[in-house]
Design a protein around this motif. Sequence first.
Motif, PDB file in Angstrom:
ATOM      1  N   ALA A  48     -36.562  54.832  19.551  1.00  0.00           N
ATOM      2  CA  ALA A  48     -35.655  55.621  20.423  1.00  0.00           C
ATOM      3  C   ALA A  48     -35.102  56.867  19.624  1.00  0.00           C
ATOM      4  N   ASN A 428     -30.670  56.332  25.054  1.00  0.00           N
ATOM      5  CA  ASN A 428     -30.627  54.900  24.725  1.00  0.00           C
ATOM      6  C   ASN A 428     -29.212  54.580  24.909  1.00  0.00           C
ATOM      7  N   PRO A 433     -31.694  47.940  23.144  1.00  0.00           N
ATOM      8  CA  PRO A 433     -32.783  48.578  23.879  1.00  0.00           C
ATOM      9  C   PRO A 433     -33.535  47.815  25.008  1.00  0.00           C
ATOM     10  N   THR A 441     -33.805  52.408  28.008  1.00  0.00           N
ATOM     11  CA  THR A 441     -34.068  52.995  26.751  1.00  0.00           C
ATOM     12  C   THR A 441     -35.532  53.931  27.060  1.00  0.00           C
TER      13      THR A 441
END
Length: 564
Positions: A48, A428, A433, A441
């Motif tokens: 992320a 995110n 996530p 995400t």
Amino acid sequence: MYITKISGFLVTLCISTVSCQSPFFNQEKVSPFEKSGKMEQIGRTGVAAMHAVLLKYESPLFCHKRTLNSSFFFFFIDSEKSILIIDKAEENEAKLDSGISAYSTLYDIETNTYRTLLLETNTFCSAGGFLGNGTFISTGGAESRGAWKAGRGHQSIRHFPPTCSDDNCLWQEFPTGKMYSNRWYPTVEQLPDGDLIIIGGSNAGTKYNTVIKNTPSYEFWPPRTDEPIQLDLLLHTLPYNLYPFVFLLPDGHLFIFASKKSIIYDYNEHKVVRELPPMPGVPRSYPLTGGAVMLPLRPENDYNVEILICGGSASPAATSAADDTCGKINLGDKNPQWEMDTFVHKRVMPDGVFGTDGSIVWVNGCQRGYAGYKDANHDPTFDPLIYHPEKPKGSRWQQGLATTDIARMYHSVALTLPDGRIWIAGSNSVDPPDIHAKYPTEFRVEYFSPPYLFKGARPKISHVPRIVGYNETFQILLHLEGKVGKVEVAMMRPGFSTHSMHMSQRYVYLNHEVSEDFQSVRIHSPPHANLFPPGQAFLVVMQDGVPSVTTEFFIEHDKDDLLI
């Protein structure tokens, strides 16, 4: 046009070149993206993208005499192709050789692939910037996380050195005792001597800052004081003072903004030079996150500073409507006041980055909520906006641009690339996530190509010096196509992107003279480092607003100290 018959053949005779054109007529084509630009989805980040910065890590060409711990500083000259991506210690699709989830990758913008990087301290909501020698510094972070073998990051300093090639770059970490204070959500700004100032943050995890968790101080890297220095502004702007907006000014002072308040600050003498009027409307600092840009600096008005701050939210509630205003303050006025303008659409957590033509491209964000996890943000804004600072109020905003279908909200990033495109990644809003959440995400990468890339032939530049000193003149070669229009020259730095912050981002126009044959340009570098601190820079030449592909060079205090 009329038709006649010659020797048994029908022949069309063209009287008007408008109504009837030969297939050999040289007609300039108009791109379908001239007004909207283009949005493309290409590649995945692996982790992320909470933080991102454009790097240059290729073969070393020259080194600097000044040393730190008896080692030389190397610089690199090949094409810029890497983006360093940092997340916090959490589960991601990219895995290290050990099988543990990675939370840092090196993304190649030529191949749109990534390589995992090992981190051992938690980088959650940290900050970053470049030293004048090209080393990237990551500062601060959060609590330890055992599942990912991540130590506490609150006082961590991490180096990503330039002395490596793309396939062996590694983090160097100093887990504790390097910063004086715990700093979660601090801001970093590069200083004219090439060092960094690290400002504010909290000493522990928090939804928004509190008296107990507040870190109302600043320090330097490398250290230059024996203890942190208190900054009273951060005492008076609770609870919304995390990630304060900070810009180095041409006079060497700092503009510092938190919540609604701002000051001009002398960090050498540790004193407030001037208090500015509060900005009308909602708070603009994390977690009620707006975006801030120091507008391009121009030599013709003695590099007068205007600060633009857009968006935000009224309260840290999921139902809170985002703000739809921008404020601009002219620091050159005798009595600076905020001039309020529209932001066109409601938007919290926007990213404002420089287009290579000097415009400000706004992407990402949402219409409701605040910066946080657990359904804190809703109703994503899918349409970019472009702000043209040179136009009069009422006509500065460009709309109708290519849209995305990816929600880019909490923990999104954006960076301007040397070729003029905008690299967009992240989002995110859920912890842990989750790619199956309502707002999942995101690991997908997008490239936004603004309309200025489709408005005609782009100028071409070459023979840009590898190194340029302050207050010096240098010459480059220039190729223009068609009728020569207005030529402008500028230098820019994309900065470090996280949480709608673009730390150390700058755009400065340069004095110049175009040769009589339009084949070269004589360019005057900035007179001093307050305008553009030393290190990596990107040179761009524009003709009638159409920018060239930028070329990297380094601006240095003492060119004679460089070994080539």
